[in-house]
Design a protein around this motif. Structure first.
Motif, PDB file in Angstrom:
ATOM      1  N   PHE A  61     -11.927  79.231 -20.839  1.00  0.00           N
ATOM      2  CA  PHE A  61     -12.728  80.490 -20.760  1.00  0.00           C
ATOM      3  C   PHE A  61     -12.641  81.286 -22.184  1.00  0.00           C
ATOM      4  O   PHE A  61     -11.711  81.085 -22.860  1.00  0.00           O
ATOM      5  CB  PHE A  61     -12.202  81.442 -19.734  1.00  0.00           C
ATOM      6  N   ASP A  62     -13.499  82.140 -22.254  1.00  0.00           N
ATOM      7  CA  ASP A  62     -13.564  82.911 -23.463  1.00  0.00           C
ATOM      8  C   ASP A  62     -14.021  84.517 -23.011  1.00  0.00           C
ATOM      9  O   ASP A  62     -13.848  85.284 -23.888  1.00  0.00           O
ATOM     10  CB  ASP A  62     -14.645  82.490 -24.499  1.00  0.00           C
ATOM     11  N   THR A  63     -13.865  84.795 -21.790  1.00  0.00           N
ATOM     12  CA  THR A  63     -14.467  86.017 -21.271  1.00  0.00           C
ATOM     13  C   THR A  63     -13.407  86.492 -20.068  1.00  0.00           C
ATOM     14  O   THR A  63     -13.220  85.437 -19.150  1.00  0.00           O
ATOM     15  CB  THR A  63     -15.627  86.136 -20.921  1.00  0.00           C
ATOM     16  N   ILE A  64     -12.823  87.470 -20.060  1.00  0.00           N
ATOM     17  CA  ILE A  64     -12.098  88.066 -18.832  1.00  0.00           C
ATOM     18  C   ILE A  64     -12.876  89.218 -18.429  1.00  0.00           C
ATOM     19  O   ILE A  64     -13.186  90.243 -18.978  1.00  0.00           O
ATOM     20  CB  ILE A  64     -10.530  88.263 -19.304  1.00  0.00           C
ATOM     21  N   ALA A  65     -12.740  89.467 -16.948  1.00  0.00           N
ATOM     22  CA  ALA A  65     -13.458  90.565 -16.683  1.00  0.00           C
ATOM     23  C   ALA A  65     -12.486  91.356 -15.698  1.00  0.00           C
ATOM     24  O   ALA A  65     -11.553  90.969 -15.027  1.00  0.00           O
ATOM     25  CB  ALA A  65     -14.617  90.170 -15.710  1.00  0.00           C
ATOM     26  N   ARG A  66     -12.614  92.698 -15.681  1.00  0.00           N
ATOM     27  CA  ARG A  66     -11.956  93.561 -14.793  1.00  0.00           C
ATOM     28  C   ARG A  66     -12.710  94.146 -13.811  1.00  0.00           C
ATOM     29  O   ARG A  66     -14.126  94.759 -14.152  1.00  0.00           O
ATOM     30  CB  ARG A  66     -11.265  94.578 -15.535  1.00  0.00           C
ATOM     31  N   GLU A  67     -12.774  94.081 -12.729  1.00  0.00           N
ATOM     32  CA  GLU A  67     -13.692  94.518 -11.317  1.00  0.00           C
ATOM     33  C   GLU A  67     -12.790  95.494 -10.559  1.00  0.00           C
ATOM     34  O   GLU A  67     -11.755  95.556 -10.193  1.00  0.00           O
ATOM     35  CB  GLU A  67     -13.868  93.274 -10.303  1.00  0.00           C
ATOM     36  N   TRP A  68     -13.709  96.799 -10.515  1.00  0.00           N
ATOM     37  CA  TRP A  68     -13.484  97.824  -9.714  1.00  0.00           C
ATOM     38  C   TRP A  68     -14.146  97.844  -8.407  1.00  0.00           C
ATOM     39  O   TRP A  68     -15.432  97.715  -8.648  1.00  0.00           O
ATOM     40  CB  TRP A  68     -13.544  98.924 -10.453  1.00  0.00           C
ATOM     41  N   ARG A  69     -13.834  97.659  -7.141  1.00  0.00           N
ATOM     42  CA  ARG A  69     -14.484  97.787  -6.047  1.00  0.00           C
ATOM     43  C   ARG A  69     -13.853  98.627  -4.830  1.00  0.00           C
ATOM     44  O   ARG A  69     -13.025  98.861  -4.745  1.00  0.00           O
ATOM     45  CB  ARG A  69     -14.734  96.207  -5.653  1.00  0.00           C
ATOM     46  N   PHE A  70     -15.152  98.773  -3.951  1.00  0.00           N
ATOM     47  CA  PHE A  70     -14.668  99.638  -2.962  1.00  0.00           C
ATOM     48  C   PHE A  70     -15.857  99.477  -1.867  1.00  0.00           C
ATOM     49  O   PHE A  70     -16.946  98.997  -2.029  1.00  0.00           O
ATOM     50  CB  PHE A  70     -14.512 100.893  -3.179  1.00  0.00           C
ATOM     51  N   LYS A  71     -15.574 100.077  -0.745  1.00  0.00           N
ATOM     52  CA  LYS A  71     -16.770 100.078   0.348  1.00  0.00           C
ATOM     53  C   LYS A  71     -17.207 101.674   0.256  1.00  0.00           C
ATOM     54  O   LYS A  71     -16.538 102.401   0.245  1.00  0.00           O
ATOM     55  CB  LYS A  71     -16.233  99.794   1.724  1.00  0.00           C
ATOM     56  N   TRP A  72     -18.360 101.696   0.503  1.00  0.00           N
ATOM     57  CA  TRP A  72     -18.951 103.277   0.647  1.00  0.00           C
ATOM     58  C   TRP A  72     -19.699 103.128   2.307  1.00  0.00           C
ATOM     59  O   TRP A  72     -19.639 102.167   2.719  1.00  0.00           O
ATOM     60  CB  TRP A  72     -20.163 103.310  -0.171  1.00  0.00           C
ATOM     61  N   SER A  73     -19.907 104.376   2.329  1.00  0.00           N
ATOM     62  CA  SER A  73     -20.354 104.459   3.733  1.00  0.00           C
ATOM     63  C   SER A  73     -22.014 105.057   3.913  1.00  0.00           C
ATOM     64  O   SER A  73     -22.365 105.677   3.008  1.00  0.00           O
ATOM     65  CB  SER A  73     -19.651 105.731   4.405  1.00  0.00           C
ATOM     66  N   GLY A  74     -22.725 104.652   4.846  1.00  0.00           N
ATOM     67  CA  GLY A  74     -23.988 105.096   4.812  1.00  0.00           C
ATOM     68  C   GLY A  74     -24.131 106.308   5.729  1.00  0.00           C
ATOM     69  O   GLY A  74     -25.432 106.723   5.778  1.00  0.00           O
ATOM     70  N   ASP A  75     -23.076 106.992   5.979  1.00  0.00           N
ATOM     71  CA  ASP A  75     -23.124 108.245   6.509  1.00  0.00           C
ATOM     72  C   ASP A  75     -23.905 109.430   5.706  1.00  0.00           C
ATOM     73  O   ASP A  75     -23.723 109.211   4.493  1.00  0.00           O
ATOM     74  CB  ASP A  75     -21.792 108.752   7.185  1.00  0.00           C
ATOM     75  N   ASN A  76     -24.247 110.454   6.196  1.00  0.00           N
ATOM     76  CA  ASN A  76     -24.889 111.718   5.434  1.00  0.00           C
ATOM     77  C   ASN A  76     -25.816 110.987   4.405  1.00  0.00           C
ATOM     78  O   ASN A  76     -25.776 111.445   3.271  1.00  0.00           O
ATOM     79  CB  ASN A  76     -23.670 112.382   5.072  1.00  0.00           C
TER      80      ASN A  76
END
Length: 163
Positions: A61-76
């Protein structure tokens, strides 16, 4: 208890081995068997060479990734999604200015309610960003954790390589 200590030891060993895939071999314990950056290079148009790291002889590999993730709500009327995008908008210039960034992608799934930000860096620039605690990660995650309807806030690091 003995079982708890075993669980902690196994967890630590797993984290050490998985994290080592993203560090230059010069910094990794020799027992992990990582090959150093530059053990393989790939020539690009114009004669430029990209240094590649190896996890195994056939996984480079020549690329490293950092992922930020979460769940969101369909409310409101999906307000948490609106606020999550606003939080990303507030840090995106800083993320894109990180030395070595190749690209930043935002992924949103309306079915499973995922929100992900994937920042890909050249492997040789990775250590600098990691040393800065992936700034502005901490500020961004604090913002989204404060949004009503956001849950399961996580990060992950992995390699990327076109096939």
């Amino acid at each position: 208890s003995g079982l708890e200590m075993l669980r902690v030891a196994v967890t630590f060993a797993f984290l050490l081995c998985s994290a080592s895939a993203f560090m230059p071999a010069a910094f990794a314990p020799k027992s992990l068997g990582l090959r150093s950056f530059g053990s393989q290079s790939r020539s690009l148009r114009g004669g430029c060479e990209v240094k590649m790291a190896e996890i195994t002889p056939n996984v480079k590999f020549d690329t490293i990734a950092r992922e930020w993730r979460f769940k969101w709500s369909g409310d409101n009327n999906k307000q948490s999604l609106v606020e999550a995008q606003n939080a990303l908008d507030s840090v995106i210039k800083e993320v894109k200015s990180v030395k070595g960034v190749k690209n930043v992608q935002r992924v949103v799934c309306g079915g499973c309610l995922d929100f992900k930000v994937v920042t890909a860096l050249s492997a040789d620039a990775w250590g600098d960003w990691e040393g800065k605690k992936f700034a502005p990660e901490e500020a961004f995650l604090a913002k989204v954790k404060g949004i009503k309807g956001v849950s399961q806030v996580e990060t992950q690091t992995y390699t990327l390589m076109p096939q």
